[in-house]
Design a protein around this motif. Structure first.
Motif, mmCIF file in Angstrom:
data_model
loop_
_atom_site.group_PDB
_atom_site.id
_atom_site.type_symbol
_atom_site.label_atom_id
_atom_site.label_comp_id
_atom_site.label_asym_id
_atom_site.label_seq_id
_atom_site.Cartn_x
_atom_site.Cartn_y
_atom_site.Cartn_z
ATOM 1 N N PRO A 85 0.836 -1.194 0.000
ATOM 2 C CA PRO A 85 0.000 0.000 0.000
ATOM 3 C C PRO A 85 0.872 1.246 0.000
ATOM 4 C CG PRO A 85 0.068 -1.016 2.185
ATOM 5 C CD PRO A 85 0.731 -1.969 1.234
ATOM 6 N N ASP A 86 0.275 2.376 -0.370
ATOM 7 C CA ASP A 86 1.056 3.598 -0.471
ATOM 8 C C ASP A 86 1.524 4.094 0.895
ATOM 9 O OD1 ASP A 86 0.907 3.682 -3.196
ATOM 10 O OD2 ASP A 86 -0.924 4.881 -3.224
ATOM 11 N N GLY A 87 0.776 3.807 1.944
ATOM 12 C CA GLY A 87 1.147 4.268 3.274
ATOM 13 C C GLY A 87 0.717 3.273 4.323
ATOM 14 N N PHE A 88 1.416 3.243 5.445
ATOM 15 C CA PHE A 88 1.050 2.312 6.501
ATOM 16 C C PHE A 88 1.726 2.726 7.787
ATOM 17 C CE2 PHE A 88 4.568 0.633 4.019
ATOM 18 C CZ PHE A 88 5.551 0.425 4.986
ATOM 19 N N ASP A 89 1.214 2.232 8.915
ATOM 20 C CA ASP A 89 1.829 2.402 10.223
ATOM 21 C C ASP A 89 2.159 1.019 10.767
ATOM 22 O OD1 ASP A 89 1.011 4.982 9.774
ATOM 23 O OD2 ASP A 89 -0.196 5.152 11.597
ATOM 24 N N ILE A 90 3.208 0.919 11.559
ATOM 25 C CA ILE A 90 3.550 -0.339 12.223
ATOM 26 C C ILE A 90 3.849 -0.040 13.683
ATOM 27 C CG2 ILE A 90 5.219 -2.210 12.409
ATOM 28 C CD1 ILE A 90 5.577 -2.142 9.450
ATOM 29 N N THR B 267 10.561 -0.542 16.826
ATOM 30 C CA THR B 267 10.510 0.794 16.232
ATOM 31 C C THR B 267 9.146 1.035 15.612
ATOM 32 O OG1 THR B 267 12.882 0.783 15.755
ATOM 33 C CG2 THR B 267 11.526 2.328 14.508
ATOM 34 N N ARG B 268 8.555 2.163 15.935
ATOM 35 C CA ARG B 268 7.301 2.602 15.312
ATOM 36 C C ARG B 268 7.646 3.194 13.949
ATOM 37 N NH1 ARG B 268 2.110 4.935 15.892
ATOM 38 N NH2 ARG B 268 1.990 7.161 15.396
ATOM 39 N N VAL B 269 6.991 2.725 12.895
ATOM 40 C CA VAL B 269 7.278 3.170 11.533
ATOM 41 C C VAL B 269 6.057 3.874 10.955
ATOM 42 C CG1 VAL B 269 7.833 2.427 9.177
ATOM 43 C CG2 VAL B 269 8.953 1.332 11.127
ATOM 44 N N LEU B 270 6.268 5.079 10.461
ATOM 45 C CA LEU B 270 5.237 5.832 9.754
ATOM 46 C C LEU B 270 5.751 6.071 8.343
ATOM 47 C CD1 LEU B 270 5.077 6.628 12.903
ATOM 48 C CD2 LEU B 270 3.643 8.515 12.104
ATOM 49 N N GLU C 100 18.542 3.563 10.355
ATOM 50 C CA GLU C 100 17.469 4.018 11.238
ATOM 51 C C GLU C 100 16.676 2.882 11.874
ATOM 52 O OE1 GLU C 100 15.908 3.515 7.130
ATOM 53 O OE2 GLU C 100 17.629 4.592 7.969
ATOM 54 N N MET C 101 16.771 1.660 11.325
ATOM 55 C CA MET C 101 15.994 0.540 11.848
ATOM 56 C C MET C 101 16.805 -0.361 12.783
ATOM 57 S SD MET C 101 12.932 0.884 10.841
ATOM 58 C CE MET C 101 12.354 -0.704 11.445
ATOM 59 N N THR C 102 18.025 0.007 13.088
ATOM 60 C CA THR C 102 18.905 -0.919 13.807
ATOM 61 C C THR C 102 19.385 -0.368 15.151
ATOM 62 O OG1 THR C 102 21.113 -0.198 13.092
ATOM 63 C CG2 THR C 102 19.806 -1.464 11.507
ATOM 64 N N PRO C 103 19.834 -1.271 16.037
ATOM 65 C CA PRO C 103 20.506 -0.865 17.278
ATOM 66 C C PRO C 103 22.020 -0.827 17.117
ATOM 67 C CG PRO C 103 20.041 -3.193 17.417
ATOM 68 C CD PRO C 103 19.567 -2.735 16.043
ATOM 69 N N ILE C 104 22.498 -0.725 15.887
ATOM 70 C CA ILE C 104 23.936 -0.761 15.603
ATOM 71 C C ILE C 104 24.492 0.662 15.572
ATOM 72 C CG2 ILE C 104 25.696 -1.451 13.930
ATOM 73 C CD1 ILE C 104 23.667 -3.594 12.950
ATOM 74 N N TRP C 105 25.555 0.883 16.327
ATOM 75 C CA TRP C 105 26.220 2.187 16.339
ATOM 76 C C TRP C 105 27.660 2.023 15.863
ATOM 77 C CZ3 TRP C 105 30.627 2.414 19.239
ATOM 78 C CH2 TRP C 105 30.775 1.439 20.251
ATOM 79 N N GLY C 106 28.274 3.133 15.467
ATOM 80 C CA GLY C 106 29.661 3.080 15.029
ATOM 81 C C GLY C 106 30.336 4.431 15.179
ATOM 82 N N THR C 107 31.599 4.405 15.566
ATOM 83 C CA THR C 107 32.420 5.615 15.618
ATOM 84 C C THR C 107 33.788 5.291 15.033
ATOM 85 O OG1 THR C 107 33.177 5.090 17.870
ATOM 86 C CG2 THR C 107 31.268 6.563 17.662
ATOM 87 N N SER C 108 34.529 6.323 14.676
ATOM 88 C CA SER C 108 35.847 6.108 14.080
ATOM 89 C C SER C 108 36.887 7.004 14.744
ATOM 90 C CB SER C 108 35.816 6.374 12.573
ATOM 91 O OG SER C 108 35.479 7.731 12.307
ATOM 92 N N GLU C 109 38.100 6.465 14.812
ATOM 93 C CA GLU C 109 39.209 7.221 15.398
ATOM 94 C C GLU C 109 40.518 6.546 15.011
ATOM 95 O OE1 GLU C 109 40.083 9.409 19.620
ATOM 96 O OE2 GLU C 109 39.406 7.321 19.724
ATOM 97 N N ARG D 294 19.725 1.121 23.347
ATOM 98 C CA ARG D 294 19.525 2.546 23.611
ATOM 99 C C ARG D 294 19.597 3.388 22.351
ATOM 100 N NH1 ARG D 294 23.993 3.575 28.135
ATOM 101 N NH2 ARG D 294 25.058 2.114 26.730
ATOM 102 N N VAL D 295 20.297 2.920 21.332
ATOM 103 C CA VAL D 295 20.476 3.733 20.130
ATOM 104 C C VAL D 295 19.438 3.431 19.054
ATOM 105 C CG1 VAL D 295 22.951 3.752 20.626
ATOM 106 C CG2 VAL D 295 22.076 2.249 18.837
ATOM 107 N N ARG D 296 18.663 2.362 19.205
ATOM 108 C CA ARG D 296 17.669 2.042 18.184
ATOM 109 C C ARG D 296 16.586 3.134 18.179
ATOM 110 N NH1 ARG D 296 15.540 -3.147 16.123
ATOM 111 N NH2 ARG D 296 16.573 -4.254 17.849
ATOM 112 N N PRO D 297 16.350 3.799 17.047
ATOM 113 C CA PRO D 297 15.301 4.825 17.014
ATOM 114 C C PRO D 297 13.944 4.285 17.460
ATOM 115 C CG PRO D 297 16.713 5.058 15.104
ATOM 116 C CD PRO D 297 17.129 3.790 15.792
ATOM 117 N N ARG D 298 13.250 5.078 18.244
ATOM 118 C CA ARG D 298 11.910 4.703 18.694
ATOM 119 C C ARG D 298 10.882 4.873 17.583
ATOM 120 N NH1 ARG D 298 11.067 5.695 24.236
ATOM 121 N NH2 ARG D 298 12.959 5.159 25.395
ATOM 122 N N VAL D 299 11.104 5.889 16.739
ATOM 123 C CA VAL D 299 10.168 6.201 15.662
ATOM 124 C C VAL D 299 10.968 6.500 14.402
ATOM 125 C CG1 VAL D 299 8.271 7.697 14.894
ATOM 126 C CG2 VAL D 299 8.604 7.266 17.346
#
Length: 352
Positions: A5-10, A15-18, A126-135, A146-151
């Motif tokens: 469908p063209d639009g949906f909510d989950i 994660t809440r997806v709009l 945006e859909m994952t709990p995966i984080w990354g930094t570089s140095e 904690r890093v997984r987006p809520r929405v």
């Protein structure tokens, strides 16, 4: 495309997806559900929408941090955390691609603020709990809820001005999430189904976007594919392909473009060890050879197909191969440093 469908909510998932045209107008309402004030985290390519969002948030706009860059350098992450503390924001809104989402995640990793993501590329982060930094020429990654987006709010109109080269590379990044999930989670029927569907959506959309970049329906197909790609990345995790890309990113190569150049070579290397995954890739792409089909998809989309074109020097191959092998990445067969050298040699040449 494929009948979504063209639009949906989950709801009911982590994660809440709009999803749908115009859904960007609901960001302020989602912020109000989660807290009192938001720090906007972005690059510099979405200035017009960020200005609209600042106005829509009104008194709930705590500030805007517009310095997101690739691979989230540790000094930038530390400065961003300081800004978040100074503003007192209790919600983070990431607007942009993987760099913006990654910087918001770096803040949330230590601050614990909920993240609202508004993706404008196809990275899937945006859909994952995966984080990354570089140095210091090294990229560090991890998983933390904690890093997984809520929405996540997906609005195809926000991708209409995405440059062709960025669309192609970012789209192949999402393709890589789908492909690697197929050999990392072969017994998971949900992951397999979503990965195949995501791969079909992306394969249908990416070559068309090269010719018709402002086609909203095609942009929507690519975003659906990216959503599915991020979902399976979160479920299946990362393996050999992503580890190679993260190591090369630490050496300074551009993240999404590296995915496009490396994926066919990794697929060719693992083909004999993962026949089921290869069959599903062939079926999704409608091709006889999985590795060749992925190379052709990247070429048709306008993405890079050679690590040499991205700046990897032959003398860097040994260092990269040793770093990958030492990490012991997940794969359906044993992987040695010599194997990684062979993969990188193929990707340098540009054809599987």
């Amino acid at each position: 495309m494929t009948g979504f469908p063209d639009g949906f909510d989950i709801d009911g998932l982590p994660t809440r997806v709009l999803f749908g045209t115009g859904r960007r107008a609901e960001v302020a309402a989602e912020v109000a559900r989660l807290g009192r004030s938001a720090l906007l985290v972005t690059g510099r390519s979405q200035a017009a929408f960020v200005a609209e969002l600042e106005q829509a948030l009104g008194g709930g706009h705590a500030g805007t941090l517009d310095g997101a860059v690739e691979h989230v350098p540790v000094p930038l992450a530390e400065r961003a955390r300081a800004v978040a503390r100074e503003t007192g924001a209790d919600v983070l809104v990431a607007v942009g691609g993987g760099s913006s989402v990654g910087l918001a995640k770096a803040i949330a990793l230590t601050g614990g603020q909920p993240v609202v993501a508004v993706p404008t590329t196809y990275s899937g982060s945006e859909m994952t709990p995966i984080w990354g930094t570089s140095e210091g020429g090294r990229k560090t990654t991890g998983r933390d809820e904690r890093v997984r987006p809520r929405v996540v709010l997906y609005d195809p109109e926000l991708t209409l001005d995405l440059p062709a080269a960025t669309s192609a590379a970012s789209g192949m990044n999402a393709v890589a999430h789908c492909v690697e999930a197929l050999w990392l989670a072969p017994a998971n029927p949900l992951v397999g189904a979503l990965a195949e569907e995501g791969l079909r959506e992306l394969a249908a959309a990416l070559p068309v976007l090269r010719r018709s970049p402002r086609d909203v329906a095609v942009r929507g197909g690519a975003l659906r594919g990216a959503w599915l790609a991020g979902t399976v990345l979160a479920a299946a995790g990362t393996g050999l392909h992503h580890k190679i890309c993260h190591v090369l990113g630490g050496l300074g190569l551009p993240h999404a473009q590296v995915h496009a150049a490396v994926l066919p070579a990794v697929t060719a290397f693992l083909a004999d060890a993962a026949p089921g995954a290869v069959a599903r890739i062939r079926r999704s792409l409608g091709v006889a050879d999985a590795a060749e089909g992925l190379w052709q998809l990247a070429a048709d989309a306008g993405a890079p197909t050679s690590l040499a074109d991205l700046g990897l020097a032959p003398e860097q191959v040994d260092e990269a191969a040793d770093l990958v092998a030492q990490a012991g990445p997940a794969a359906p067969r044993r992987v040695t440093a010599d194997d990684v050298r062979s993969i990188l040699g193929t990707a340098l040449a540009g054809r599987p």
